[in-house]
Enzyme design. Structure first.
Site, PDB file in Angstrom:
ATOM      1  N   HIS A  19       0.861  -1.191   0.000  1.00  0.00           N
ATOM      2  CA  HIS A  19       0.000   0.000   0.000  1.00  0.00           C
ATOM      3  C   HIS A  19       0.891   1.232   0.000  1.00  0.00           C
ATOM      4  O   HIS A  19       1.320   1.716   1.040  1.00  0.00           O
ATOM      5  CB  HIS A  19      -0.915  -0.035   1.239  1.00  0.00           C
ATOM      6  CG  HIS A  19      -1.903   1.087   1.309  1.00  0.00           C
ATOM      7  ND1 HIS A  19      -3.014   1.049   2.137  1.00  0.00           N
ATOM      8  CD2 HIS A  19      -1.969   2.278   0.662  1.00  0.00           C
ATOM      9  CE1 HIS A  19      -3.699   2.159   2.002  1.00  0.00           C
ATOM     10  NE2 HIS A  19      -3.083   2.938   1.117  1.00  0.00           N
ATOM     11  N   HIS A  21       1.353   4.865  -2.384  1.00  0.00           N
ATOM     12  CA  HIS A  21       0.962   5.740  -3.504  1.00  0.00           C
ATOM     13  C   HIS A  21       2.219   6.443  -3.998  1.00  0.00           C
ATOM     14  O   HIS A  21       2.844   7.174  -3.239  1.00  0.00           O
ATOM     15  CB  HIS A  21      -0.059   6.781  -3.049  1.00  0.00           C
ATOM     16  CG  HIS A  21      -1.297   6.176  -2.457  1.00  0.00           C
ATOM     17  ND1 HIS A  21      -2.447   5.966  -3.181  1.00  0.00           N
ATOM     18  CD2 HIS A  21      -1.564   5.726  -1.212  1.00  0.00           C
ATOM     19  CE1 HIS A  21      -3.363   5.414  -2.402  1.00  0.00           C
ATOM     20  NE2 HIS A  21      -2.863   5.249  -1.196  1.00  0.00           N
ATOM     21  N   HIS A 199      -9.491   1.033  -1.123  1.00  0.00           N
ATOM     22  CA  HIS A 199      -9.442   1.645   0.201  1.00  0.00           C
ATOM     23  C   HIS A 199     -10.852   1.546   0.802  1.00  0.00           C
ATOM     24  O   HIS A 199     -11.833   1.902   0.141  1.00  0.00           O
ATOM     25  CB  HIS A 199      -9.083   3.132   0.111  1.00  0.00           C
ATOM     26  CG  HIS A 199      -7.637   3.410  -0.160  1.00  0.00           C
ATOM     27  ND1 HIS A 199      -6.960   2.882  -1.209  1.00  0.00           N
ATOM     28  CD2 HIS A 199      -6.737   4.194   0.514  1.00  0.00           C
ATOM     29  CE1 HIS A 199      -5.696   3.318  -1.185  1.00  0.00           C
ATOM     30  NE2 HIS A 199      -5.546   4.115  -0.145  1.00  0.00           N
ATOM     31  N   GLU A 202     -11.162   3.258   6.279  1.00  0.00           N
ATOM     32  CA  GLU A 202     -10.121   4.167   6.788  1.00  0.00           C
ATOM     33  C   GLU A 202     -10.866   5.250   7.563  1.00  0.00           C
ATOM     34  O   GLU A 202     -10.889   5.250   8.790  1.00  0.00           O
ATOM     35  CB  GLU A 202      -9.296   4.753   5.634  1.00  0.00           C
ATOM     36  CG  GLU A 202      -8.233   5.763   6.072  1.00  0.00           C
ATOM     37  CD  GLU A 202      -7.551   6.490   4.897  1.00  0.00           C
ATOM     38  OE1 GLU A 202      -8.111   6.516   3.779  1.00  0.00           O
ATOM     39  OE2 GLU A 202      -6.452   7.051   5.131  1.00  0.00           O
ATOM     40  N   ASP A 280       1.821   3.904   2.859  1.00  0.00           N
ATOM     41  CA  ASP A 280       0.789   4.762   2.267  1.00  0.00           C
ATOM     42  C   ASP A 280       1.404   5.934   1.485  1.00  0.00           C
ATOM     43  O   ASP A 280       1.624   5.807   0.290  1.00  0.00           O
ATOM     44  CB  ASP A 280      -0.181   5.254   3.352  1.00  0.00           C
ATOM     45  CG  ASP A 280      -1.569   5.591   2.811  1.00  0.00           C
ATOM     46  OD1 ASP A 280      -1.803   5.368   1.610  1.00  0.00           O
ATOM     47  OD2 ASP A 280      -2.420   6.054   3.594  1.00  0.00           O
ATOM     48  N   ASP A 281       1.655   7.053   2.151  1.00  0.00           N
ATOM     49  CA  ASP A 281       2.227   8.246   1.502  1.00  0.00           C
ATOM     50  C   ASP A 281       3.427   8.722   2.327  1.00  0.00           C
ATOM     51  O   ASP A 281       3.323   9.687   3.090  1.00  0.00           O
ATOM     52  CB  ASP A 281       1.170   9.351   1.417  1.00  0.00           C
ATOM     53  CG  ASP A 281      -0.051   8.902   0.640  1.00  0.00           C
ATOM     54  OD1 ASP A 281       0.016   8.865  -0.601  1.00  0.00           O
ATOM     55  OD2 ASP A 281      -1.067   8.552   1.271  1.00  0.00           O
TER      56      ASP A 281
HETATM   57  N1  HPA Z   1      -6.703   7.301   1.525  1.00  0.00           N
HETATM   58  C1  HPA Z   1      -7.393   7.702   0.457  1.00  0.00           C
HETATM   59  N2  HPA Z   1      -6.813   8.195  -0.625  1.00  0.00           N
HETATM   60  C2  HPA Z   1      -5.494   8.295  -0.651  1.00  0.00           C
HETATM   61  C3  HPA Z   1      -4.726   7.905   0.424  1.00  0.00           C
HETATM   62  C4  HPA Z   1      -5.360   7.365   1.560  1.00  0.00           C
HETATM   63  O1  HPA Z   1      -4.750   6.948   2.571  1.00  0.00           O
HETATM   64  N3  HPA Z   1      -3.443   8.144   0.078  1.00  0.00           N
HETATM   65  C5  HPA Z   1      -3.443   8.650  -1.180  1.00  0.00           C
HETATM   66  N4  HPA Z   1      -4.683   8.746  -1.621  1.00  0.00           N
HETATM   67 ZN    ZN Z   2      -3.707   4.825   0.639  1.00  0.00          ZN
END
Ligand code: HPA
Ligand code: ZN
Length: 335
Positions: A19, A21, A199, A202, A280-281
């Site tokens: 996971h 991006h 996703h 969350e 994630d990011d």
């Molecule tokens: N959630 C939703 N969209 C996203 C995320 C996330 O954690 N990271 C990049 N786009």
């Molecule tokens: Zn994500």
């Protein structure tokens, strides 16, 4: 083992990331350099100011900066550099296999086509594979705040590149954009032989996890931490072993949990769900894969066998070929 010994041990293990991006790995240094290159005005005077802006209230406040940041990516070389920098981090963190999400609509909406970003991504991926045997796959994510029609058009534009794409995903603003909105495009992707992730759970409720499982027929749930609110769903996930790609630093930065001590990943793991750890990011949330492991080691009462299970889970949850999986799992057994 002390916490420091656990950190050293997990850092030394071969790992998988599921996971991630790629647009979320854009470091402030590259953002400033590309803004300079393309004469784009940024509302930040220096790198410190960029980092200070990374104080988020929720998912949307992050997404606003994340899409804005991506606007400095314009030519093939920019996308190559973005991917290359991330793959160097994989080498550093011992991430031997990675499944990388990219958001085509963030770029096509600005007039930048698949030919530009796919060539940049592929050049970096091929180079990393040649230089140190990096294994990577691409996941094309649809932006859920846009229409299903736009996602269908995106899938259409991706057709010449499907040999380089393993799966489709679903990201962006979750609340108000349930999985069912994308039933048709996920069905089309399935017919094209693509795997599916989304996703869910969350910021959105456990119901959205059900939606991703039932309407989108996903192989994995990205995040999924709010599944804990529905005992029937937890029971289902224990039985089905659908993996959850959990992202600890992301969840605390976006206030899904108020503190890392409150994070439920150990609880999910101990209940028998197929939990995995991911970044994630990383540039926006303060760390790459090892940093995410270090954060849970620092704040949760995690033991070696649980860390081992998390690492094994991500190999098992990956889309890598069975033979490659078997070889890595054998190797990890000896650690
Ligand atoms: N959630 C939703 N969209 C996203 C995320 C996330 O954690 N990271 C990049 N786009
Ligand atoms: Zn994500």
């Amino acid at each position: 083992m002390t916490k420091n010994e656990l950190k050293q041990w997990v850092a030394s293990l071969p790992k998988v990331e599921l996971h991630l991006h790629i647009e979320g790995s854009l470091e402030p240094e590259l953002m400033m350099a590309l803004a300079d290159k393309h004469q784009i005005a940024l509302p930040y005077a220096n790198i410190e100011e960029v980092k200070q802006a990374y104080n988020f209230e929720d998912l949307q406040s992050f997404l606003d900066l994340y899409y804005f940041g991506a606007s400095v990516l314009k030519d093939e070389d920019d996308f190559y550099q973005l991917m290359w920098n991330y793959l160097l981090k994989c080498k550093e963190d011992n991430v031997v296999h990675v499944e990388i999400m990219f958001d085509p609509q963030t770029h096509t909406e600005r007039g930048i086509g698949f030919d530009v970003f796919m060539q940049g991504f592929k050049r970096a991926m091929q180079q990393a594979e040649q230089e140190w045997g990096q294994s990577c796959l691409l996941i094309m994510s649809f932006l859920r705040h846009l229409t299903e029609q736009s996602a269908i058009q995106t899938l259409e534009s991706a057709k010449p590149y499907l040999n380089d794409i393993i799966a489709v995903g679903l990201d962006s603003a979750e609340l108000g954009n349930p999985p069912e909105k994308f039933t048709q495009v996920f069905e089309m992707a399935k017919e094209l032989g693509l795997k599916r992730v989304a996703h869910a759970g969350e910021e959105g409720p456990a119901d959205y996890v059900w939606g991703a499982l039932k309407a989108l027929d996903v192989h994995r749930i990205d995040h999924g931490v709010r599944s804990i609110e529905d005992p029937k769903l937890i029971e289902f996930l224990i039985q089905s072993q659908h993996p959850l790609t959990v992202c600890p630093l992301s969840n605390t930065k976006l206030k899904v949990f108020s503190h890392m001590q409150e994070h439920n990943v150990l609880q999910l793991l101990d209940l028998g769900l197929m939990a995995t750890i991911n970044a994630d990011d990383p540039s926006y949330f303060g760390g790459y894969l090892n940093d995410n492991f270090f954060a849970i080691i620092d704040h949760l009462p995690i033991q070696k066998h649980q860390l081992h299970q998390l690492v094994i889970n991500s190999f098992n949850a990956s889309f890598m070929p069975a033979e490659q999986k078997r070889k890595w799992l054998e190797k990890i057994d000896s650690y």
